[in-house]
Motif scaffolding. Structure first.
Motif, PDB file in Angstrom:
ATOM      1  N   PRO A   1       0.813  -1.238   0.000  1.00  0.00           N
ATOM      2  CA  PRO A   1       0.000   0.000   0.000  1.00  0.00           C
ATOM      3  C   PRO A   1       0.838   1.277   0.000  1.00  0.00           C
ATOM      4  CG  PRO A   1      -0.845  -1.589   1.599  1.00  0.00           C
ATOM      5  CD  PRO A   1       0.467  -2.138   1.108  1.00  0.00           C
ATOM      6  N   PHE A   2       2.007   1.287   0.662  1.00  0.00           N
ATOM      7  CA  PHE A   2       2.877   2.481   0.715  1.00  0.00           C
ATOM      8  C   PHE A   2       3.355   2.835  -0.696  1.00  0.00           C
ATOM      9  CE2 PHE A   2       7.304   4.152   1.211  1.00  0.00           C
ATOM     10  CZ  PHE A   2       7.006   5.343   1.863  1.00  0.00           C
ATOM     11  N   ILE A   3       3.839   1.838  -1.428  1.00  0.00           N
ATOM     12  CA  ILE A   3       4.330   2.080  -2.790  1.00  0.00           C
ATOM     13  C   ILE A   3       3.162   2.361  -3.740  1.00  0.00           C
ATOM     14  CG2 ILE A   3       5.604   1.076  -4.734  1.00  0.00           C
ATOM     15  CD1 ILE A   3       7.369   1.616  -2.306  1.00  0.00           C
ATOM     16  N   GLU A   4       2.086   1.598  -3.587  1.00  0.00           N
ATOM     17  CA  GLU A   4       0.914   1.824  -4.454  1.00  0.00           C
ATOM     18  C   GLU A   4       0.388   3.250  -4.321  1.00  0.00           C
ATOM     19  OE1 GLU A   4      -1.671  -2.066  -5.416  1.00  0.00           O
ATOM     20  OE2 GLU A   4      -1.665  -1.531  -3.281  1.00  0.00           O
ATOM     21  N   ALA A   5       0.364   3.746  -3.090  1.00  0.00           N
ATOM     22  CA  ALA A   5      -0.169   5.101  -2.866  1.00  0.00           C
ATOM     23  C   ALA A   5       0.724   6.140  -3.536  1.00  0.00           C
ATOM     24  CB  ALA A   5      -0.278   5.378  -1.362  1.00  0.00           C
ATOM     25  N   ILE A   6       2.042   5.969  -3.441  1.00  0.00           N
ATOM     26  CA  ILE A   6       2.946   6.928  -4.085  1.00  0.00           C
ATOM     27  C   ILE A   6       2.784   6.866  -5.609  1.00  0.00           C
ATOM     28  CG2 ILE A   6       5.369   7.533  -4.496  1.00  0.00           C
ATOM     29  CD1 ILE A   6       6.025   6.593  -1.670  1.00  0.00           C
ATOM     30  N   CYS A   7       2.775   5.665  -6.157  1.00  0.00           N
ATOM     31  CA  CYS A   7       2.666   5.518  -7.618  1.00  0.00           C
ATOM     32  C   CYS A   7       1.323   6.035  -8.130  1.00  0.00           C
ATOM     33  CB  CYS A   7       2.867   4.060  -8.024  1.00  0.00           C
ATOM     34  SG  CYS A   7       4.549   3.469  -7.742  1.00  0.00           S
ATOM     35  N   ALA A   8       0.260   5.820  -7.337  1.00  0.00           N
ATOM     36  CA  ALA A   8      -1.068   6.275  -7.760  1.00  0.00           C
ATOM     37  C   ALA A   8      -1.118   7.799  -7.872  1.00  0.00           C
ATOM     38  CB  ALA A   8      -2.125   5.783  -6.778  1.00  0.00           C
ATOM     39  N   GLY A   9      -0.259   8.481  -7.113  1.00  0.00           N
ATOM     40  CA  GLY A   9      -0.241   9.941  -7.152  1.00  0.00           C
ATOM     41  C   GLY A   9       0.586  10.494  -8.298  1.00  0.00           C
ATOM     42  N   TRP A  10       1.300   9.631  -8.993  1.00  0.00           N
ATOM     43  CA  TRP A  10       2.166  10.082 -10.087  1.00  0.00           C
ATOM     44  C   TRP A  10       1.427  10.068 -11.411  1.00  0.00           C
ATOM     45  CZ3 TRP A  10       6.970   6.614  -8.679  1.00  0.00           C
ATOM     46  CH2 TRP A  10       7.699   7.231  -7.655  1.00  0.00           C
ATOM     47  N   PRO A  11       1.956  10.778 -12.406  1.00  0.00           N
ATOM     48  CA  PRO A  11       1.321  10.769 -13.725  1.00  0.00           C
ATOM     49  C   PRO A  11       1.320   9.353 -14.330  1.00  0.00           C
ATOM     50  CG  PRO A  11       2.984  12.502 -13.589  1.00  0.00           C
ATOM     51  CD  PRO A  11       3.139  11.652 -12.359  1.00  0.00           C
ATOM     52  N   GLN A  12       0.236   9.029 -15.000  1.00  0.00           N
ATOM     53  CA  GLN A  12       0.139   7.743 -15.697  1.00  0.00           C
ATOM     54  C   GLN A  12       0.656   7.886 -17.127  1.00  0.00           C
ATOM     55  OE1 GLN A  12      -1.990   5.259 -13.646  1.00  0.00           O
ATOM     56  NE2 GLN A  12      -1.185   6.853 -12.290  1.00  0.00           N
ATOM     57  N   ASP A  13       0.625   9.094 -17.642  1.00  0.00           N
ATOM     58  CA  ASP A  13       0.984   9.309 -19.049  1.00  0.00           C
ATOM     59  C   ASP A  13       1.578  10.711 -19.173  1.00  0.00           C
ATOM     60  OD1 ASP A  13       1.220   8.970 -21.770  1.00  0.00           O
ATOM     61  OD2 ASP A  13      -0.928   8.971 -22.188  1.00  0.00           O
ATOM     62  N   ALA A  14       2.562  10.859 -20.067  1.00  0.00           N
ATOM     63  CA  ALA A  14       3.251  12.143 -20.184  1.00  0.00           C
ATOM     64  C   ALA A  14       3.491  12.479 -21.649  1.00  0.00           C
ATOM     65  CB  ALA A  14       4.586  12.106 -19.443  1.00  0.00           C
ATOM     66  N   SER A  15       3.326  13.731 -21.993  1.00  0.00           N
ATOM     67  CA  SER A  15       3.678  14.188 -23.349  1.00  0.00           C
ATOM     68  C   SER A  15       5.050  14.865 -23.270  1.00  0.00           C
ATOM     69  CB  SER A  15       2.624  15.149 -23.884  1.00  0.00           C
ATOM     70  OG  SER A  15       2.592  16.317 -23.102  1.00  0.00           O
ATOM     71  N   HIS A  16       5.672  15.019 -24.415  1.00  0.00           N
ATOM     72  CA  HIS A  16       7.043  15.541 -24.423  1.00  0.00           C
ATOM     73  C   HIS A  16       7.321  16.310 -25.719  1.00  0.00           C
ATOM     74  CE1 HIS A  16       7.617  11.795 -26.684  1.00  0.00           C
ATOM     75  NE2 HIS A  16       6.981  11.223 -25.705  1.00  0.00           N
ATOM     76  N   ASP A  17       6.381  17.181 -26.064  1.00  0.00           N
ATOM     77  CA  ASP A  17       6.489  17.947 -27.318  1.00  0.00           C
ATOM     78  C   ASP A  17       7.735  18.834 -27.341  1.00  0.00           C
ATOM     79  OD1 ASP A  17       4.055  16.801 -27.672  1.00  0.00           O
ATOM     80  OD2 ASP A  17       2.901  18.634 -27.276  1.00  0.00           O
ATOM     81  N   ARG A  18       7.994  19.519 -26.212  1.00  0.00           N
ATOM     82  CA  ARG A  18       9.145  20.430 -26.198  1.00  0.00           C
ATOM     83  C   ARG A  18      10.443  19.644 -26.331  1.00  0.00           C
ATOM     84  NH1 ARG A  18       9.742  23.998 -21.300  1.00  0.00           N
ATOM     85  NH2 ARG A  18      10.982  25.370 -22.613  1.00  0.00           N
ATOM     86  N   ALA A  19      10.527  18.532 -25.622  1.00  0.00           N
ATOM     87  CA  ALA A  19      11.739  17.720 -25.685  1.00  0.00           C
ATOM     88  C   ALA A  19      11.978  17.252 -27.120  1.00  0.00           C
ATOM     89  CB  ALA A  19      11.620  16.528 -24.740  1.00  0.00           C
ATOM     90  N   THR A  20      10.919  16.832 -27.774  1.00  0.00           N
ATOM     91  CA  THR A  20      11.052  16.363 -29.152  1.00  0.00           C
ATOM     92  C   THR A  20      11.506  17.508 -30.061  1.00  0.00           C
ATOM     93  OG1 THR A  20       9.313  14.753 -28.722  1.00  0.00           O
ATOM     94  CG2 THR A  20       9.822  15.192 -31.033  1.00  0.00           C
ATOM     95  N   ALA A  21      10.897  18.672 -29.876  1.00  0.00           N
ATOM     96  CA  ALA A  21      11.283  19.841 -30.687  1.00  0.00           C
ATOM     97  C   ALA A  21      12.738  20.233 -30.446  1.00  0.00           C
ATOM     98  CB  ALA A  21      10.350  21.020 -30.377  1.00  0.00           C
ATOM     99  N   LEU A  22      13.225  20.007 -29.233  1.00  0.00           N
ATOM    100  CA  LEU A  22      14.615  20.338 -28.905  1.00  0.00           C
ATOM    101  C   LEU A  22      15.579  19.233 -29.340  1.00  0.00           C
ATOM    102  CD1 LEU A  22      13.977  21.753 -25.330  1.00  0.00           C
ATOM    103  CD2 LEU A  22      14.988  23.069 -27.221  1.00  0.00           C
ATOM    104  N   GLY A  23      15.030  18.140 -29.873  1.00  0.00           N
ATOM    105  CA  GLY A  23      15.890  17.060 -30.364  1.00  0.00           C
ATOM    106  C   GLY A  23      16.432  16.152 -29.276  1.00  0.00           C
ATOM    107  N   LEU A  24      15.766  16.088 -28.127  1.00  0.00           N
ATOM    108  CA  LEU A  24      16.251  15.209 -27.061  1.00  0.00           C
ATOM    109  C   LEU A  24      15.972  13.755 -27.457  1.00  0.00           C
ATOM    110  CD1 LEU A  24      15.281  17.126 -23.801  1.00  0.00           C
ATOM    111  CD2 LEU A  24      17.149  17.514 -25.388  1.00  0.00           C
ATOM    112  N   PRO A  25      16.903  12.854 -27.146  1.00  0.00           N
ATOM    113  CA  PRO A  25      16.802  11.483 -27.658  1.00  0.00           C
ATOM    114  C   PRO A  25      15.738  10.638 -26.946  1.00  0.00           C
ATOM    115  CG  PRO A  25      18.722  11.712 -26.243  1.00  0.00           C
ATOM    116  CD  PRO A  25      18.139  13.079 -26.370  1.00  0.00           C
ATOM    117  N   LYS A  26      15.231   9.653 -27.694  1.00  0.00           N
ATOM    118  CA  LYS A  26      14.289   8.667 -27.145  1.00  0.00           C
ATOM    119  C   LYS A  26      14.671   7.304 -27.694  1.00  0.00           C
ATOM    120  CE  LYS A  26       9.354   7.514 -26.993  1.00  0.00           C
ATOM    121  NZ  LYS A  26       7.974   7.916 -27.337  1.00  0.00           N
ATOM    122  N   ASP A  27      14.782   6.326 -26.806  1.00  0.00           N
ATOM    123  CA  ASP A  27      15.101   4.966 -27.247  1.00  0.00           C
ATOM    124  C   ASP A  27      14.109   4.535 -28.340  1.00  0.00           C
ATOM    125  OD1 ASP A  27      17.039   4.324 -24.917  1.00  0.00           O
ATOM    126  OD2 ASP A  27      15.208   4.996 -23.922  1.00  0.00           O
TER     127      ASP A  27
END
Lengths: 326, 326
Positions: free
Chosen positions: B285-311
């Motif tokens: 429950p301690f770890i689940e509660a922390i993870c539940a508070g975090w983003p499930q999905d993230a966009s990265h338009d600026r990073a892509t525009a800046l040419g930052l790498p992605k595997d």
């Protein structure tokens, strides 16, 4: 219970103190209304004269908020509430970064830590500002869900304190609430180093028969609120149900979005018959740059839902000032 | 020029150091590429053994980042760049609030002040985290313009440092950039106190023939990125044009949004033929509660525009780990 107001010798601190004495009670850490038996007004200096309304419940104390021992000495009871208003203002913070960090950031930390050290769960109201918003990504209207990318050191330290209030609340160290203030009108007395100081000046100086110099263009827009509603908002936010506030304890107070020209029109309407000092536009790039980085318009849905007060109109704000100070 | 990496004895710090030595040059405060003649890896302790790639440009130093004099001693040249990675991790910060404040907030302030004290304008890359996002108001997908209402002390201190990096940059005290990291995979070695530690464990332990216990449900979603792209992202952000970054210097690195079940599928695809340790779901429950508070999905338009790498893919991340560590 005891109430501590930091920045308590300032304009809003004094008005808040007077209103708290008039009401006589606040919700204490017990969750029940309690009589205020002690009201401590802490500031960098004491007011020049003890106000007439300051009865024997009131103590003034001067000191340095960036000194942790001083601050923990203020917050010395478990049945306590704190209104944390002490702050270096916007223009002052741009001129002295280190002072803004010392007073606004480290001073804030001292207040939050002193609350945490109590065995009750003190309610704390922190005076934030819509200067937490700004920057190229800022939308036309800033609401409570807008990202905070402040463009002044003042706004940056206010944002940081909002984050600290949220986390100290989440951790159960205190029961915090942050009130995000628009430009407060009409401040009596002298201009100060706030970049928005001229907004009060444009009412105050002409009503005193003095010339007022406005450092921005007449079409400059800004959200404003009268001091009576600011004080009422602090108290209403203190009394609000924590559950209703949720995990983001920062709320933009209600405001009117008006131009400098509209404020001058309101002054002329309300003060008709009085002899007014002249208003002169003298652009100042330092002030213009700060104001240009601030929100032009603000929404306040959460504040309205929480029942925080809003003056009836801009004209009423000017009427209140004339009634209270002239 | 000199390069300082705080948290330099950690997994990412060491990989970053190795990659910087391989490249040999970075853009210095002059705005021109300069040869790296000194690379200082600062951490709470030195690594157990000096890495084979650590040539005579490399110095390890251990100490306390919350000590201002120590930190200013590290940042002792004007031709310098700093990668500030030192941090108490998420789960650790929930267990020890004061340690998180001392290391993450005051340690960060020490690093920023030491940069400010130089007469050049050092570039600084700060390792932030998508844990800056969270709370009831968080949208389904978090992008660079989403309000930061973190629900861990770790995320709160990361948000504060992003704000400080922005303001120190605006004031001309340093040239800062914040890289917001998703969950980094695959960390070698032992589990740590990061609440996301199990995400690396679910690859690492089975590949080592060990049992892996997963404290969250298989359908738990999270943005992840491989360590090679994290290191590449830090360097690309260091090299990015400051004008292109604008007044908000914090950028979410690219990421893949995957479920725990999808990560296990990738492991099974890439490791087919190997004998894998068992994966057991044991909710905590301690770890689940922390993870539940975090983003499930993230966009990265600026990073892509800046040419930052992605595997190239999740499978490639697992293949890289096998190549680098097994």
């Amino acid at each position: 219970m005891k109430v501590v107001i930091t920045g308590g010798a300032g304009f809003i601190g004094l008005r808040l103190a007077e209103e708290l004495l008039r009401r006589g009670r606040l919700t204490g850490p017990s969750g029940e209304p309690e009589a205020i038996d002690s009201l401590l007004l802490f500031d960098v200096s004491e007011p020049p004269a003890r106000p007439a309304w300051a009865d024997d419940r009131v103590t003034f104390q001067s000191g340095d908020i960036s000194d942790a021992a001083t601050v923990s000495g203020l917050i010395d009871r478990d049945d306590i509430s704190v209104f944390h208003l002490a702050s270096v203002v916007s223009g002052g913070g741009e001129l002295d970064f280190d002072l803004a960090m010392r007073v606004n950031l480290h001073g804030g930390l001292n207040v939050f830590e002193a609350c945490r050290a109590r065995s009750g769960l003190p309610r704390l109201v922190f005076a934030s500002s819509i200067a937490v918003f700004g920057g190229a990504g800022m939308p036309a209207v800033v609401g409570d869900h807008v990202k905070q990318t402040p463009q002044t050191t003042y706004g940056m330290t206010k944002t940081i304190c909002e984050l600290l209030v949220n986390d100290y609340t989440r951790k159960g160290f205190l029961d915090g609430r942050s009130a995000r203030l628009p430009t407060v009108i009409v401040r009596p007395g002298k201009p100060n180093q706030a970049a928005s100081s001229f907004v009060s000046g444009l009412f105050r100086e002409p009503l005193n028969g003095e010339v007022c110099r406005i450092p921005v263009a007449p079409e400059t827009m800004m959200p404003v609120l009268g001091y009576r509603s600011i004080v009422g908002g602090f108290i209403a936010l203190h009394e609000a149900d924590g559950e209703a506030l949720g995990d983001d304890r920062a709320v933009s107070l209600p405001s009117f979005t008006v131009s400098v020209a509209e404020m001058i029109e309101a002054l002329n309407r309300v003060a008709s018959g009085r002899s007014l000092g002249e208003i002169v536009f003298e652009p100042d790039p330092f002030i213009e740059a700060i104001c240009a980085g601030w929100p032009q318009d603000a929404s306040h849905d959460r504040a309205t839902a929480l029942g925080l007060p809003k003056d009836a109109s801009l004209d009423v704000i000017v009427e209140n000032y004339i009634e209270d100070y002239l």
